[in-house]
Design a protein around this motif. Structure first.
Motif, PDB file in Angstrom:
ATOM      1  N   ALA A  55      29.532  62.277   3.574  1.00  0.00           N
ATOM      2  CA  ALA A  55      29.759  63.722   3.684  1.00  0.00           C
ATOM      3  C   ALA A  55      28.437  64.476   3.532  1.00  0.00           C
ATOM      4  CB  ALA A  55      30.764  64.179   2.634  1.00  0.00           C
ATOM      5  N   ARG A  56      27.582  64.014   2.627  1.00  0.00           N
ATOM      6  CA  ARG A  56      26.280  64.660   2.428  1.00  0.00           C
ATOM      7  C   ARG A  56      25.459  64.609   3.718  1.00  0.00           C
ATOM      8  NH1 ARG A  56      24.426  61.616  -1.505  1.00  0.00           N
ATOM      9  NH2 ARG A  56      25.704  62.760  -2.980  1.00  0.00           N
ATOM     10  N   HIS A  57      25.509  63.476   4.407  1.00  0.00           N
ATOM     11  CA  HIS A  57      24.780  63.345   5.673  1.00  0.00           C
ATOM     12  C   HIS A  57      25.248  64.384   6.693  1.00  0.00           C
ATOM     13  CE1 HIS A  57      22.705  61.495   9.038  1.00  0.00           C
ATOM     14  NE2 HIS A  57      23.849  61.513   9.704  1.00  0.00           N
ATOM     15  N   PHE A  58      26.533  64.692   6.676  1.00  0.00           N
ATOM     16  CA  PHE A  58      27.094  65.655   7.624  1.00  0.00           C
ATOM     17  C   PHE A  58      27.187  67.064   7.031  1.00  0.00           C
ATOM     18  CE2 PHE A  58      28.664  61.615   9.321  1.00  0.00           C
ATOM     19  CZ  PHE A  58      28.209  61.725  10.622  1.00  0.00           C
ATOM     20  N   ALA A  59      26.601  67.262   5.837  1.00  0.00           N
ATOM     21  CA  ALA A  59      26.500  68.562   5.166  1.00  0.00           C
ATOM     22  C   ALA A  59      27.853  69.218   4.910  1.00  0.00           C
ATOM     23  CB  ALA A  59      25.587  69.501   5.954  1.00  0.00           C
ATOM     24  N   ILE A  60      28.837  68.402   4.490  1.00  0.00           N
ATOM     25  CA  ILE A  60      30.125  68.960   4.105  1.00  0.00           C
ATOM     26  C   ILE A  60      30.463  68.501   2.694  1.00  0.00           C
ATOM     27  CG2 ILE A  60      31.017  69.188   6.453  1.00  0.00           C
ATOM     28  CD1 ILE A  60      32.703  66.666   5.932  1.00  0.00           C
ATOM     29  N   ALA A  61      31.375  69.226   2.075  1.00  0.00           N
ATOM     30  CA  ALA A  61      31.775  68.918   0.706  1.00  0.00           C
ATOM     31  C   ALA A  61      33.284  69.068   0.585  1.00  0.00           C
ATOM     32  CB  ALA A  61      31.068  69.849  -0.270  1.00  0.00           C
ATOM     33  N   GLN A  62      33.777  68.672  -0.569  1.00  0.00           N
ATOM     34  CA  GLN A  62      35.197  68.811  -0.868  1.00  0.00           C
ATOM     35  C   GLN A  62      35.330  69.703  -2.099  1.00  0.00           C
ATOM     36  OE1 GLN A  62      38.260  65.586  -0.678  1.00  0.00           O
ATOM     37  NE2 GLN A  62      37.911  65.534  -2.869  1.00  0.00           N
ATOM     38  N   VAL A  63      36.204  70.688  -2.011  1.00  0.00           N
ATOM     39  CA  VAL A  63      36.463  71.574  -3.136  1.00  0.00           C
ATOM     40  C   VAL A  63      37.762  71.105  -3.784  1.00  0.00           C
ATOM     41  CG1 VAL A  63      36.940  73.951  -3.846  1.00  0.00           C
ATOM     42  CG2 VAL A  63      35.301  73.498  -2.008  1.00  0.00           C
ATOM     43  N   LYS A  64      37.694  70.838  -5.104  1.00  0.00           N
ATOM     44  CA  LYS A  64      38.878  70.399  -5.849  1.00  0.00           C
ATOM     45  C   LYS A  64      39.237  71.478  -6.857  1.00  0.00           C
ATOM     46  CE  LYS A  64      38.577  65.390  -5.689  1.00  0.00           C
ATOM     47  NZ  LYS A  64      38.544  64.176  -6.515  1.00  0.00           N
ATOM     48  N   LEU A  65      40.510  71.840  -6.862  1.00  0.00           N
ATOM     49  CA  LEU A  65      41.011  72.855  -7.774  1.00  0.00           C
ATOM     50  C   LEU A  65      41.874  72.183  -8.831  1.00  0.00           C
ATOM     51  CD1 LEU A  65      42.000  74.798  -4.687  1.00  0.00           C
ATOM     52  CD2 LEU A  65      40.428  75.776  -6.318  1.00  0.00           C
ATOM     53  N   HIS A  66      41.582  72.461 -10.083  1.00  0.00           N
ATOM     54  CA  HIS A  66      42.340  71.883 -11.189  1.00  0.00           C
ATOM     55  C   HIS A  66      43.046  73.014 -11.924  1.00  0.00           C
ATOM     56  CE1 HIS A  66      40.321  68.010 -10.664  1.00  0.00           C
ATOM     57  NE2 HIS A  66      39.254  68.738 -10.392  1.00  0.00           N
ATOM     58  N   THR A  67      44.355  72.887 -12.055  1.00  0.00           N
ATOM     59  CA  THR A  67      45.155  73.920 -12.692  1.00  0.00           C
ATOM     60  C   THR A  67      45.704  73.419 -14.022  1.00  0.00           C
ATOM     61  OG1 THR A  67      47.206  73.226 -11.647  1.00  0.00           O
ATOM     62  CG2 THR A  67      45.850  74.815 -10.444  1.00  0.00           C
ATOM     63  N   ALA A  68      46.428  74.298 -14.692  1.00  0.00           N
ATOM     64  CA  ALA A  68      47.051  73.929 -15.961  1.00  0.00           C
ATOM     65  C   ALA A  68      48.097  72.833 -15.758  1.00  0.00           C
ATOM     66  CB  ALA A  68      47.688  75.157 -16.598  1.00  0.00           C
ATOM     67  N   SER A  69      48.675  72.762 -14.579  1.00  0.00           N
ATOM     68  CA  SER A  69      49.661  71.730 -14.259  1.00  0.00           C
ATOM     69  C   SER A  69      49.060  70.771 -13.245  1.00  0.00           C
ATOM     70  CB  SER A  69      50.917  72.380 -13.673  1.00  0.00           C
ATOM     71  OG  SER A  69      51.768  71.396 -13.141  1.00  0.00           O
ATOM     72  N   ALA A  70      49.053  69.493 -13.567  1.00  0.00           N
ATOM     73  CA  ALA A  70      48.460  68.501 -12.665  1.00  0.00           C
ATOM     74  C   ALA A  70      49.163  68.469 -11.307  1.00  0.00           C
ATOM     75  CB  ALA A  70      48.496  67.127 -13.300  1.00  0.00           C
ATOM     76  N   THR A  71      50.407  68.890 -11.259  1.00  0.00           N
ATOM     77  CA  THR A  71      51.149  68.849  -9.990  1.00  0.00           C
ATOM     78  C   THR A  71      50.704  69.932  -9.025  1.00  0.00           C
ATOM     79  OG1 THR A  71      52.926  70.202 -10.901  1.00  0.00           O
ATOM     80  CG2 THR A  71      53.179  67.808 -11.065  1.00  0.00           C
ATOM     81  N   THR A  72      49.960  70.933  -9.492  1.00  0.00           N
ATOM     82  CA  THR A  72      49.502  71.982  -8.587  1.00  0.00           C
ATOM     83  C   THR A  72      48.009  71.875  -8.287  1.00  0.00           C
ATOM     84  OG1 THR A  72      49.217  73.509 -10.430  1.00  0.00           O
ATOM     85  CG2 THR A  72      51.300  73.628  -9.210  1.00  0.00           C
ATOM     86  N   ASP A  73      47.370  70.774  -8.698  1.00  0.00           N
ATOM     87  CA  ASP A  73      45.980  70.547  -8.313  1.00  0.00           C
ATOM     88  C   ASP A  73      45.921  70.397  -6.794  1.00  0.00           C
ATOM     89  OD1 ASP A  73      45.388  70.571 -10.976  1.00  0.00           O
ATOM     90  OD2 ASP A  73      44.848  68.460 -11.123  1.00  0.00           O
ATOM     91  N   ALA A  74      44.788  70.754  -6.208  1.00  0.00           N
ATOM     92  CA  ALA A  74      44.666  70.675  -4.752  1.00  0.00           C
ATOM     93  C   ALA A  74      43.248  70.285  -4.373  1.00  0.00           C
ATOM     94  CB  ALA A  74      45.034  72.012  -4.121  1.00  0.00           C
TER      95      ALA A  74
END
Length: 166
Positions: A119-138
Motif C-alpha cells: 500500500a505504501r508503494h501505491f501511496a494509499i492507507a487504511q483508516v480504522k475507526l475504533h468505537t466504544a463497542s467492538a461491533t461498530t468498529d470499521a
C-alpha cells in the motif's frame, strides 16, 4: 417518494466518495503471491504425478481462480465509497451483497491510519475507526495517504465536537 429515498444504500443528501483505484493493484498484488505459489505446486504436481490429469486439473483451477479474481477485485473496489456527515462516517461496499456501515462519530475512541509495504508503494492507507463497542468498529481501505491523514483529523475534530468520543 423517489427510488433513491427508498434505497438504504444511497441515503438522501449523502455524497459518497470513491476509494482510490490503486487499491485494485494492492489487492491483486496480495493475491498474486498465493496464486503464484499455487501455480508452482500445480506445475510440480503435473511433472511428478504419473496421472497428468490431476496436475492439469490443479493448473486449470488456479487459472480459473486467477481469472475470476482479475474480474472480481476491480468490481469490488469500484463499489466502495465513503462519506463523512456532521455526525457519522458512512462506508458503503458491495455489488451483489451490499453493506452500508454507519459509524457514529460521537462513539469513537480512536482512529488509526495504517499502510503496509505494498500500500505504501501505491501511496494509499487504511483508516480504522475504533468505537466504544467492538461491533461498530470499521475499516476504510484505499484512501490516498494525504487524504487519510486529513480524514483522521476531520473525524477526530467532529468526534470531539459531538462530545461523546475521543
Amino acid at each position: 417518494m423517489s427510488s433513491s429515498q427508498l434505497d438504504p444504500f444511497a441515503p438522501t443528501g449523502v455524497q459518497f466518495r470513491p476509494v482510490s483505484l490503486e487499491l485494485i493493484k494492492v489487492r491483486l498484488a496480495a493475491v498474486a503471491f498465493f496464486l503464484l505459489c499455487s501455480a508452482a505446486v500445480a506445475i510440480i504436481l503435473f511433472f511428478l504425478l504419473p496421472q497428468k490429469w490431476i496436475g492439469l486439473l490443479v493448473i486449470a483451477t488456479v487459472v480459473a481462480i486467477a481469472l475470476w479474481l482479475l474480474w472480481l477485485i476491480p468490481r469490488q473496489v469500484r463499489a466502495m465509497g465513503w462519506a463523512v456527515t456532521g455526525t457519522d462516517l458512512q462506508i458503503r461496499k458491495g455489488i451483489m451483497f451490499k453493506s452500508l456501515t454507519v459509524v457514529p462519530l460521537g462513539r469513537l475512541q480512536y482512529v488509526d491510519v495504517e499502510e503496509g509495504p505494498i500500500a505504501r508503494h501505491f501511496a494509499i492507507a487504511q483508516v480504522k475507526l475504533h468505537t466504544a463497542s467492538a461491533t461498530t468498529d470499521a475499516q476504510l481501505p484505499g484512501i490516498p495517504r494525504e487524504q487519510a491523514a486529513q480524514l483522521r483529523e476531520q473525524i477526530a475534530d467532529l468526534a470531539e465536537s459531538n462530545l461523546e468520543g475521543i
